[in-house]
Design a protein around this motif. Structure first.
Motif, PDB file in Angstrom:
ATOM      1  N   ARG A  61       3.660   8.069  11.107  1.00  0.00           N
ATOM      2  CA  ARG A  61       4.157   8.771   9.920  1.00  0.00           C
ATOM      3  C   ARG A  61       3.110   8.774   8.802  1.00  0.00           C
ATOM      4  NH1 ARG A  61       6.441   6.786   5.358  1.00  0.00           N
ATOM      5  NH2 ARG A  61       6.899   4.766   6.269  1.00  0.00           N
ATOM      6  N   LEU A  62       2.417   7.654   8.633  1.00  0.00           N
ATOM      7  CA  LEU A  62       1.494   7.509   7.508  1.00  0.00           C
ATOM      8  C   LEU A  62       0.104   8.068   7.783  1.00  0.00           C
ATOM      9  CD1 LEU A  62       2.531   3.903   6.524  1.00  0.00           C
ATOM     10  CD2 LEU A  62       3.024   5.986   5.238  1.00  0.00           C
ATOM     11  N   ASP A  63      -0.323   7.988   9.031  1.00  0.00           N
ATOM     12  CA  ASP A  63      -1.673   8.418   9.390  1.00  0.00           C
ATOM     13  C   ASP A  63      -1.611   9.104  10.749  1.00  0.00           C
ATOM     14  OD1 ASP A  63      -4.415   8.723   9.227  1.00  0.00           O
ATOM     15  OD2 ASP A  63      -4.871   6.682   9.876  1.00  0.00           O
ATOM     16  N   GLY A  95       1.094   4.379  -2.723  1.00  0.00           N
ATOM     17  CA  GLY A  95       0.758   5.718  -2.268  1.00  0.00           C
ATOM     18  C   GLY A  95      -0.486   5.773  -1.407  1.00  0.00           C
ATOM     19  N   ASP A  96      -1.011   4.620  -0.998  1.00  0.00           N
ATOM     20  CA  ASP A  96      -2.211   4.562  -0.162  1.00  0.00           C
ATOM     21  C   ASP A  96      -1.779   4.502   1.299  1.00  0.00           C
ATOM     22  OD1 ASP A  96      -4.640   4.156   1.043  1.00  0.00           O
ATOM     23  OD2 ASP A  96      -5.248   2.499  -0.273  1.00  0.00           O
ATOM     24  N   GLN A  97      -1.466   5.669   1.854  1.00  0.00           N
ATOM     25  CA  GLN A  97      -0.906   5.745   3.194  1.00  0.00           C
ATOM     26  C   GLN A  97      -1.879   5.284   4.274  1.00  0.00           C
ATOM     27  OE1 GLN A  97       0.547   9.765   3.544  1.00  0.00           O
ATOM     28  NE2 GLN A  97       2.498   9.202   2.626  1.00  0.00           N
ATOM     29  N   ARG A  98      -3.123   5.647   4.150  1.00  0.00           N
ATOM     30  CA  ARG A  98      -4.099   5.266   5.175  1.00  0.00           C
ATOM     31  C   ARG A  98      -4.280   3.755   5.235  1.00  0.00           C
ATOM     32  NH1 ARG A  98      -8.121  10.023   5.977  1.00  0.00           N
ATOM     33  NH2 ARG A  98      -6.527  11.526   6.518  1.00  0.00           N
ATOM     34  N   ALA A 138      -2.107   1.531   4.260  1.00  0.00           N
ATOM     35  CA  ALA A 138      -0.843   0.998   4.781  1.00  0.00           C
ATOM     36  C   ALA A 138      -0.840   1.083   6.303  1.00  0.00           C
ATOM     37  CB  ALA A 138       0.342   1.762   4.200  1.00  0.00           C
ATOM     38  N   ALA A 139      -1.252   2.231   6.833  1.00  0.00           N
ATOM     39  CA  ALA A 139      -1.305   2.403   8.287  1.00  0.00           C
ATOM     40  C   ALA A 139      -2.254   1.391   8.920  1.00  0.00           C
ATOM     41  CB  ALA A 139      -1.721   3.830   8.634  1.00  0.00           C
ATOM     42  N   CYS A 194       0.828  -1.218   0.000  1.00  0.00           N
ATOM     43  CA  CYS A 194       0.000   0.000   0.000  1.00  0.00           C
ATOM     44  C   CYS A 194       0.857   1.260   0.000  1.00  0.00           C
ATOM     45  CB  CYS A 194      -0.943  -0.004   1.198  1.00  0.00           C
ATOM     46  SG  CYS A 194      -2.244  -1.247   1.055  1.00  0.00           S
ATOM     47  N   GLU A 195       1.949   1.240   0.747  1.00  0.00           N
ATOM     48  CA  GLU A 195       2.859   2.388   0.727  1.00  0.00           C
ATOM     49  C   GLU A 195       3.398   2.612  -0.681  1.00  0.00           C
ATOM     50  OE1 GLU A 195       5.699   3.680   3.909  1.00  0.00           O
ATOM     51  OE2 GLU A 195       5.328   1.610   4.584  1.00  0.00           O
TER      52      GLU A 195
END
Length: 156
Positions: free
Chosen positions: A146-148, A109-112, A114-115, A105-106
């Protein structure tokens, strides 16, 4: 053999302090040696006790987990996602599946999302506290923060 300290006499016998003599050369040689080694998996490898004595399961886990990393690094994200889901199905009591899904996911670019997968890795670690080093969970908390970050949904 003890490591030479920066302020110790240089082992070459010059009489100078190590930091003023051979330190820079030795550090450059070490950096070159590290660069020549194959890329290692991310530093999210815990010291865990799971499968101790089983041998084969640990090797299968390591190979499957590293295969996902290789696919992510190669940009084969659809294949990596499938492999991570397979990893999770085969080893549901280990954090690796969720960790690798977070990596996919990172990369997308899907940070949420990934978190969220990293939060699930934390849940696995908490569910099996005897299998992980006590400080390992903190690695995933840092990723989540960092991501969320808290308050990210709050409008400015």
């Amino acid at each position: 053999m003890a490591k030479t300290g920066r302020n110790d006499p240089c082992p070459c016998g010059s009489g100078k302090k190590y930091k003023q003599c051979c330190l820079a050369r030795d550090e450059a040689a070490a950096a070159t040696a590290r660069a020549a080694q194959p890329a290692a998996a991310p530093a999210r490898q815990p010291k865990f006790n799971l499968f101790q004595g089983g041998g084969g399961d640990v090797d299968e886990l390591t190979q499957a987990s590293n295969a996902v990393i290789g696919l992510v690094q190669a940009g084969k994200l659809d294949e990596a996602e499938k492999a991570a889901h397979d990893l999770l199905a085969r080893f549901p009591d280990v954090h690796d599946g969720y960790d690798r899904l977070g990596m996919v996911c990172e990369a997308r670019g899907d940070q949420r999302q990934a978190a969220e997968y990293y939060r699930r890795a934390i849940a696995v670690i908490r569910a099996h506290p005897d299998d992980y080093d006590p400080d390992f969970e903190a690695v995933f908390h840092k990723l989540v923060d960092r991501l969320d970050p808290p308050g990210a949904d709050t409008p400015a």
